[in-house]
Design a protein around this motif. Structure first.
Motif, mmCIF file in Angstrom:
data_model
loop_
_atom_site.group_PDB
_atom_site.id
_atom_site.type_symbol
_atom_site.label_atom_id
_atom_site.label_comp_id
_atom_site.label_asym_id
_atom_site.label_seq_id
_atom_site.Cartn_x
_atom_site.Cartn_y
_atom_site.Cartn_z
ATOM 1 N N UNK A 36 0.794 -1.227 0.000
ATOM 2 C CA UNK A 36 0.000 0.000 0.000
ATOM 3 C C UNK A 36 0.827 1.279 0.000
ATOM 4 N N UNK A 37 2.161 1.187 0.128
ATOM 5 C CA UNK A 37 2.997 2.383 0.195
ATOM 6 C C UNK A 37 2.855 3.233 -1.063
ATOM 7 N N UNK A 38 2.839 2.621 -2.216
ATOM 8 C CA UNK A 38 2.767 3.339 -3.484
ATOM 9 C C UNK A 38 1.496 4.194 -3.546
ATOM 10 N N UNK A 39 0.358 3.589 -3.276
ATOM 11 C CA UNK A 39 -0.911 4.315 -3.316
ATOM 12 C C UNK A 39 -1.022 5.365 -2.229
ATOM 13 N N UNK A 40 -0.437 5.085 -1.075
ATOM 14 C CA UNK A 40 -0.466 6.040 0.028
ATOM 15 C C UNK A 40 0.324 7.295 -0.316
ATOM 16 N N UNK A 41 1.487 7.107 -0.931
ATOM 17 C CA UNK A 41 2.304 8.264 -1.310
ATOM 18 C C UNK A 41 1.641 9.060 -2.432
ATOM 19 N N UNK A 42 0.974 8.380 -3.344
ATOM 20 C CA UNK A 42 0.245 9.096 -4.382
ATOM 21 C C UNK A 42 -0.867 9.940 -3.761
ATOM 22 N N UNK A 43 -1.527 9.416 -2.747
ATOM 23 C CA UNK A 43 -2.571 10.177 -2.046
ATOM 24 C C UNK A 43 -1.985 11.398 -1.351
ATOM 25 N N UNK A 44 -0.806 11.247 -0.750
ATOM 26 C CA UNK A 44 -0.153 12.394 -0.117
ATOM 27 C C UNK A 44 0.185 13.465 -1.149
ATOM 28 N N UNK A 45 0.626 13.039 -2.321
ATOM 29 C CA UNK A 45 0.910 13.982 -3.397
ATOM 30 C C UNK A 45 -0.366 14.715 -3.817
ATOM 31 N N UNK A 46 -1.450 13.974 -3.953
ATOM 32 C CA UNK A 46 -2.743 14.554 -4.311
ATOM 33 C C UNK A 46 -3.176 15.611 -3.297
ATOM 34 N N UNK A 47 -3.032 15.303 -2.020
ATOM 35 C CA UNK A 47 -3.411 16.258 -0.972
ATOM 36 C C UNK A 47 -2.505 17.483 -0.984
ATOM 37 N N UNK A 48 -1.242 17.275 -1.327
ATOM 38 C CA UNK A 48 -0.315 18.411 -1.428
ATOM 39 C C UNK A 48 -0.728 19.342 -2.568
ATOM 40 N N UNK A 74 -5.842 1.550 -2.164
ATOM 41 C CA UNK A 74 -4.789 2.100 -1.305
ATOM 42 C C UNK A 74 -4.844 3.624 -1.277
ATOM 43 N N UNK A 75 -5.119 4.222 -2.424
ATOM 44 C CA UNK A 75 -5.226 5.680 -2.533
ATOM 45 C C UNK A 75 -6.370 6.196 -1.664
ATOM 46 N N UNK A 76 -7.543 5.588 -1.790
ATOM 47 C CA UNK A 76 -8.711 6.036 -1.040
ATOM 48 C C UNK A 76 -8.571 5.745 0.450
ATOM 49 N N UNK A 77 -7.945 4.632 0.788
ATOM 50 C CA UNK A 77 -7.711 4.312 2.207
ATOM 51 C C UNK A 77 -6.830 5.364 2.858
ATOM 52 N N UNK A 78 -5.844 5.853 2.113
ATOM 53 C CA UNK A 78 -4.968 6.905 2.636
ATOM 54 C C UNK A 78 -5.734 8.210 2.823
ATOM 55 N N UNK A 79 -6.655 8.511 1.927
ATOM 56 C CA UNK A 79 -7.477 9.716 2.101
ATOM 57 C C UNK A 79 -8.342 9.602 3.353
ATOM 58 N N UNK A 80 -8.854 8.409 3.615
ATOM 59 C CA UNK A 80 -9.621 8.183 4.850
ATOM 60 C C UNK A 80 -8.745 8.444 6.069
ATOM 61 N N UNK A 81 -7.491 8.025 5.991
ATOM 62 C CA UNK A 81 -6.555 8.182 7.112
ATOM 63 C C UNK A 81 -6.166 9.639 7.322
ATOM 64 N N UNK A 82 -5.871 10.346 6.230
ATOM 65 C CA UNK A 82 -5.293 11.684 6.359
ATOM 66 C C UNK A 82 -6.298 12.830 6.244
ATOM 67 N N UNK A 83 -7.360 12.638 5.462
ATOM 68 C CA UNK A 83 -8.271 13.755 5.207
ATOM 69 C C UNK A 83 -9.691 13.234 4.938
ATOM 70 N N UNK A 84 -10.327 12.574 5.895
ATOM 71 C CA UNK A 84 -11.642 11.959 5.637
ATOM 72 C C UNK A 84 -12.716 12.951 5.223
ATOM 73 N N UNK A 85 -12.584 14.197 5.662
ATOM 74 C CA UNK A 85 -13.611 15.189 5.332
ATOM 75 C C UNK A 85 -13.657 15.520 3.844
ATOM 76 N N UNK A 86 -12.619 15.110 3.110
ATOM 77 C CA UNK A 86 -12.542 15.444 1.686
ATOM 78 C C UNK A 86 -13.583 14.697 0.854
ATOM 79 N N UNK A 87 -14.099 13.586 1.387
ATOM 80 C CA UNK A 87 -14.997 12.747 0.600
ATOM 81 C C UNK A 87 -16.314 13.435 0.254
ATOM 82 N N UNK A 88 -16.683 14.449 0.994
ATOM 83 C CA UNK A 88 -17.907 15.180 0.667
ATOM 84 C C UNK A 88 -17.721 16.084 -0.545
ATOM 85 N N UNK A 89 -16.471 16.233 -1.000
ATOM 86 C CA UNK A 89 -16.184 17.152 -2.101
ATOM 87 C C UNK A 89 -15.520 16.476 -3.302
#
Length: 316
Positions: A36-48, A74-89
């Motif tokens: 899951x590291x690959x997808x997690x880092x991509x999610x961090x990039x997306x949030x950045x 993995x990407x969506x799981x990372x968003x749940x971990x780091x920024x769950x409020x984003x899912x409404x948008x």
């Protein structure tokens, strides 16, 4: 038939359609296979990108070429971990033409609200973030050798005089010998047509070489040269791929007035995405997860070919 037609029948009407296996028990590994590291880092990039204002909410998130859906998971799981409020948008899409893969993706992403589309032609996106892993090297290509191009007859590659229009395209790109994907051009034109604005993040094997073939076959993690084997023995049952021509990609991006944001090696991109920050965060939270990420990182950073790159471009 032209090699591109043969390539399409092999890969898209047989190999992918019948659900190719990826990973230890398949024909080849991808970065997603590691964990899951690959997808997690991509999610961090997306949030950045969002935090820096390069992307603005609300937006559509789109994966193309998701295979079984593990990268999206993995990407969506990372968003749940780091920024769950984003899912409404956000609204989430997967573009997938193959029914069997759609079924597997729904299973992998069970409980997640997302929309399947069969192709880009069915879509229209106002504000998108697209991502893909090893998509462009699955696009059909012609094999060019100076004034000749490849055809396939009786499962043998033969070269005949090149089409005049294709020869002109090769001259424009400075391509003397290698692969040329007109499907890549058509894909990016369609992407432009169906999107008001976007950022597109992708990973692929690729080079800037214009004087050699990279076409190859993977079967159970062994590599075979299609010029040296009987294609019939591998046809539709093994993976066939090549290195993306980054000169061609850059030229097409420029011609469409997209903006190239990044083109760098995968290892450098993952560091830039926030690898060290993620390690520190995980170490403070769960030591076993930290050790697992360290183990994954060794594979991602050292076991992948240096030709594996991250590229990112935008329509603003």
């Amino acid at each position: 038939m032209k090699f591109s037609q043969f390539f399409n029948i092999w890969l898209h009407e047989n190999y992918y359609k019948n659900v190719s296996k990826i990973g230890k028990n398949g024909d080849f590994f991808t970065a997603v296979s590691v964990g899951n590291l690959f997808g997690t880092l991509l999610a961090k990039h997306f949030l950045k990108l969002i935090d820096e204002g390069a992307l603005k909410l609300p937006l559509e998130i789109v994966e193309i070429g998701a295979n079984e859906g593990y990268l999206s998971r993995d990407f969506l799981s990372a968003l749940v971990e780091f920024r769950p409020e984003i899912f409404s948008q956000i609204s989430f899409f997967i573009i997938e033409p193959h029914e069997k893969l759609q079924i597997l993706q729904k299973k992998t992403l069970k409980g997640i609200d997302f929309i399947h589309k069969n192709n880009l032609e069915e879509c229209y996106f106002k504000n998108g973030f697209f991502f893909c892993n090893e998509l462009f090297d699955s696009f059909t290509c012609e094999l060019i050798d100076n004034d000749t191009m490849a055809y396939v007859k009786d499962y043998q590659i033969v070269f005949k005089p090149i089409d005049e229009s294709l020869q002109q395209r090769c001259q424009e790109l400075g391509l003397k010998k290698g692969e040329l994907s007109l499907e890549l051009e058509n894909f990016l034109k369609q992407l432009d047509k169906v999107s008001e604005k976007f950022i597109f993040a992708g990973f692929d094997y690729g080079t800037f070489d214009n004087d050699r073939f990279s076409i190859r076959i993977y079967q159970k993690h062994e590599v075979f040269d299609p010029f040296e084997i009987s294609l019939k023995d591998f046809f539709g049952k093994s993976d066939i791929t090549y290195n993306v021509n980054f000169n061609h990609l850059k030229t097409t991006i420029e011609n469409l007035n997209f903006k190239l944001l990044h083109l760098k090696k995968q290892s450098q991109a993952l560091i830039d995405f926030g690898f060290e920050e993620l390690l520190e965060y995980t170490k403070n939270k769960n030591i076993k997860s930290y050790e697992n990420l360290l183990s994954q990182s060794k594979i991602l950073f050292f076991n992948f070919d240096e030709k594996f790159h991250f590229f990112e471009f935008a329509k603003l």
